[in-house]
Each structure stands twice: as structure tokens, then as C-alpha cells.
Design an enzyme around this catalytic site. Structure first.
Site, PDB file in Angstrom:
ATOM      1  N   GLY A 298       0.774  -1.245   0.000  1.00 50.19           N
ATOM      2  CA  GLY A 298       0.000   0.000   0.000  1.00 50.19           C
ATOM      3  C   GLY A 298       0.800   1.287   0.000  1.00 50.19           C
TER       4      GLY A 298
ATOM      5  N   GLU B 272       3.568   4.184   6.146  1.00 56.14           N
ATOM      6  CA  GLU B 272       2.310   3.453   5.934  1.00 56.14           C
ATOM      7  C   GLU B 272       1.361   4.272   5.072  1.00 56.14           C
ATOM      8  OE1 GLU B 272       0.935   0.776   6.032  1.00 56.14           O
ATOM      9  OE2 GLU B 272       1.121  -0.357   7.870  1.00 56.14           O
ATOM     10  N   ASP B 273       0.521   3.586   4.315  1.00 58.64           N
ATOM     11  CA  ASP B 273      -0.542   4.299   3.602  1.00 58.64           C
ATOM     12  C   ASP B 273      -1.709   4.590   4.538  1.00 58.64           C
ATOM     13  OD1 ASP B 273      -0.683   1.472   3.544  1.00 58.64           O
ATOM     14  OD2 ASP B 273      -2.324   1.550   2.113  1.00 58.64           O
TER      15      ASP B 273
ATOM     16  N   ASP C 173      -5.334   1.700  10.503  1.00 61.79           N
ATOM     17  CA  ASP C 173      -6.765   1.473  10.746  1.00 61.79           C
ATOM     18  C   ASP C 173      -6.937   0.873  12.152  1.00 61.79           C
ATOM     19  OD1 ASP C 173      -9.445   0.753  10.653  1.00 61.79           O
ATOM     20  OD2 ASP C 173      -9.303  -0.452   8.847  1.00 61.79           O
TER      21      ASP C 173
ATOM     22  N   PHE D 245     -14.554   2.701   3.500  1.00 53.05           N
ATOM     23  CA  PHE D 245     -13.558   1.909   2.786  1.00 53.05           C
ATOM     24  C   PHE D 245     -12.999   2.733   1.630  1.00 53.05           C
ATOM     25  CE2 PHE D 245     -12.204  -1.326  -0.353  1.00 53.05           C
ATOM     26  CZ  PHE D 245     -11.114  -1.761   0.374  1.00 53.05           C
ATOM     27  N   VAL D 246     -11.726   3.067   1.725  1.00 55.31           N
ATOM     28  CA  VAL D 246     -11.105   3.930   0.723  1.00 55.31           C
ATOM     29  C   VAL D 246     -10.082   3.163  -0.113  1.00 55.31           C
ATOM     30  CG1 VAL D 246     -11.487   6.102   1.947  1.00 55.31           C
ATOM     31  CG2 VAL D 246      -9.410   4.792   2.426  1.00 55.31           C
TER      32      VAL D 246
ATOM     33  N   ASP E 191      -5.866  -0.741  -2.022  1.00 53.53           N
ATOM     34  CA  ASP E 191      -6.532  -1.613  -3.002  1.00 53.53           C
ATOM     35  C   ASP E 191      -7.858  -2.182  -2.532  1.00 53.53           C
ATOM     36  OD1 ASP E 191      -5.353  -3.443  -1.042  1.00 53.53           O
ATOM     37  OD2 ASP E 191      -5.839  -5.029  -2.463  1.00 53.53           O
TER      38      ASP E 191
ATOM     39  N   ARG F 233      -4.869   0.442  -6.926  1.00 51.78           N
ATOM     40  CA  ARG F 233      -3.647   0.967  -6.319  1.00 51.78           C
ATOM     41  C   ARG F 233      -3.047   2.100  -7.161  1.00 51.78           C
ATOM     42  NH1 ARG F 233      -2.098  -2.498  -2.135  1.00 51.78           N
ATOM     43  NH2 ARG F 233      -2.389  -4.719  -2.467  1.00 51.78           N
TER      44      ARG F 233
HETATM   45  C1  PRP Z   1      -3.202  -2.227   4.873  1.00 53.97           C
HETATM   46  C2  PRP Z   1      -2.334  -0.994   5.073  1.00 53.97           C
HETATM   47  C3  PRP Z   1      -1.718  -1.210   6.420  1.00 53.97           C
HETATM   48  C4  PRP Z   1      -2.746  -2.026   7.159  1.00 53.97           C
HETATM   49  C5  PRP Z   1      -3.532  -1.154   8.065  1.00 53.97           C
HETATM   50  O1  PRP Z   1      -2.420  -3.225   4.300  1.00 53.97           O
HETATM   51  O2  PRP Z   1      -1.371  -0.858   4.074  1.00 53.97           O
HETATM   52  O3  PRP Z   1      -0.500  -1.914   6.331  1.00 53.97           O
HETATM   53  O4  PRP Z   1      -3.617  -2.586   6.172  1.00 53.97           O
HETATM   54  O5  PRP Z   1      -4.519  -1.883   8.728  1.00 53.97           O
HETATM   55  P1  PRP Z   1      -4.522  -2.125  10.284  1.00 53.97           P
HETATM   56  O6  PRP Z   1      -4.163  -0.849  10.966  1.00 53.97           O
HETATM   57  O7  PRP Z   1      -5.973  -2.509  10.564  1.00 53.97           O
HETATM   58  O8  PRP Z   1      -3.601  -3.234  10.626  1.00 53.97           O
HETATM   59  P2  PRP Z   1      -3.060  -4.539   3.633  1.00 53.97           P
HETATM   60  O9  PRP Z   1      -3.177  -5.610   4.633  1.00 53.97           O
HETATM   61  O10 PRP Z   1      -4.319  -4.183   2.908  1.00 53.97           O
HETATM   62  O11 PRP Z   1      -1.939  -4.960   2.599  1.00 53.97           O
HETATM   63  P3  PRP Z   1      -1.482  -4.164   1.297  1.00 53.97           P
HETATM   64  O12 PRP Z   1      -0.779  -2.916   1.767  1.00 53.97           O
HETATM   65  O13 PRP Z   1      -0.569  -5.096   0.584  1.00 53.97           O
HETATM   66  O14 PRP Z   1      -2.739  -3.835   0.503  1.00 53.97           O
END
Ligand code: PRP
Length: 179
Positions: free
Chosen positions: A43, A98-99, A102, A151-152, A158, A164
Site C-alpha cells: 500500500g 504506511e498508507d 486502521d 472503505f477507501v 486496493d 492501487r
Molecule cells: C493495509 C495498510 C496497512 C494495514 C492497516 O495493508 O497498508 O498496512 O492494512 O490496517 P490495520 O491498521 O488494521 O492493521 P493490507 O493488509 O491491505 O496490505 P497491502 O498494503 O498489501 O494492501
């Protein structure tokens, strides 16, 4: 892809402004240091490219791939380490990029891992902070934008690996993922 978006929340200009603002702060805060910048795949790939170009420091760029959404629309409680960091971070200042934060569980997982490996300090710069989603008590040090509990997608984020490459962050229309 634009047709699948209900509302654009952060466009390219505002994301660029956030990168400039945080890049300046990071440059000041780490003056004289050479931090390890740890980009969280997948991300954070665009945020890493844009933010890091606003940081005027010698840095070591590393990547880690952890997964918590597993392609879906909700963060799960199961954090998987998909690809580990390529170098030893013992005694180093580590800045995680981080992107989105959550539930905070991915971040907690990484912070514990880095602390166990002897990082000198650990900070986090996230594009988006979804504070309403938190399940663990954790805060980001640098935040681009607070984001509401929707949900963004886009700009790295993604849905089933799609979107992405959208240049902005927007809310995905419910009908795209509800059937
Ligand atoms: C997303 C995002 C963070 C994490 C945040 O990654 O990039 O790493 O979730 O969520 P949390 O605070 O609830 O743990 P994802 O698991 O979607 O993987 P990706 O970056 O490969 O899409």
C-alpha cells in the site's frame, strides 16, 4: 476506475502538499541522523516515492510486506509477515511509512518486531489515519490526513489488488464490493 468511486477525498494536489509538509518535519526531526525508512508494501509504494522525495536526508530504504486486509474491505485480526526486511536494523532509527493506520494491528506487529530486533527508535509516517478503526492503543507520529470510517482505495490502497494506481484517494462505491 473513476466510475467506481463515490467521492474523492484527497486529490493529487492535497497529497503532494501533505508530502511536502511532512517531508519538512521529518527532515528537521532527523537532522544529522541517517534513518532506515521502512516502506510497508504494498500500500505505501506511492506514498514512499512522493514523501521520500521531500525528505532531505541520507536514508537507507527498506521494505517489509505485511498483510492484514487480505484483499477485502475490512482489516482482519490476522497479521501476516509476507516479506521480511532485507537488513539488520539493530541500533538504527527506523521510520515506518504506511498508507493507512486502521485497527493499528499491523503497526503494533511491526513495532514489536523492530523493538525485539533492537531498533534505536521507531516512528511512523502515515498518509491516512483512520482513528475510528483502532483496536489497539497506538498513534502515528506523522499524519497526512485523518480519514473517516469508510472503505477507501487509490494511491496505493486496493480492493482485491485493484485501484492501487488511482492517483487520488476516494471512497469505493458500495455496489462494487457488495455483490
Ligand atoms: C493495509 C495498510 C496497512 C494495514 C492497516 O495493508 O497498508 O498496512 O492494512 O490496517 P490495520 O491498521 O488494521 O492493521 P493490507 O493488509 O491491505 O496490505 P497491502 O498494503 O498489501 O494492501
Amino acid at each position: 476506475m473513476d466510475n467506481d468511486i463515490q467521492e474523492v477525498l484527497f486529490d493529487q494536489t492535497s497529497i503532494h502538499d501533505a508530502a511536502v509538509r511532512l517531508g519538512k518535519q521529518i527532515t528537521q526531526d532527523y537532522a544529522g541522523e541517517r534513518p532506515v525508512v521502512l516502506s510497508v508494501l504494498k500500500g505505501a509504494y506511492l506514498w514512499t516515492a512522493d514523501l521520500l522525495r521531500e525528505v532531505d536526508l541520507y536514508v537507507d530504504l527498506e521494505f517489509i510486506n505485511v498483510s492484514s486486509y487480505h484483499g477485502g474491505v475490512k482489516s482482519t485480526d490476522e497479521i501476516t509477515l509476507v516479506t521480511d526486511i532485507g537488513s539488520d536494523i539493530k541500533g538504527r532509527h527506523v521510520l515506518i511509512l504506511e498508507d493507512i493506520v486502521d485497527t493499528g494491528q499491523s503497526l503494533l506487529f511491526m513495532k514489536e518486531l523492530l523493538a525485539k530486533r533492537g531498533a534505536k527508535s521507531i516512528s511512523v509516517a502515515t498518509l491516512l489515519d483512520k482513528k475510528e478503526g483502532r483496536k489497539v492503543d497506538i498513534t502515528a507520529d506523522y499524519v497526512g490526513f485523518d480519514v473517516r470510517n469508510e472503505f477507501v482505495v487509490g494511491y496505493g490502497l486496493d480492493y482485491k489488488e485493484m485501484y492501487r494506481n488511482l492517483p487520488y484517494v476516494g471512497i469505493l462505491k458500495k455496489e462494487v464490493y457488495s455483490d
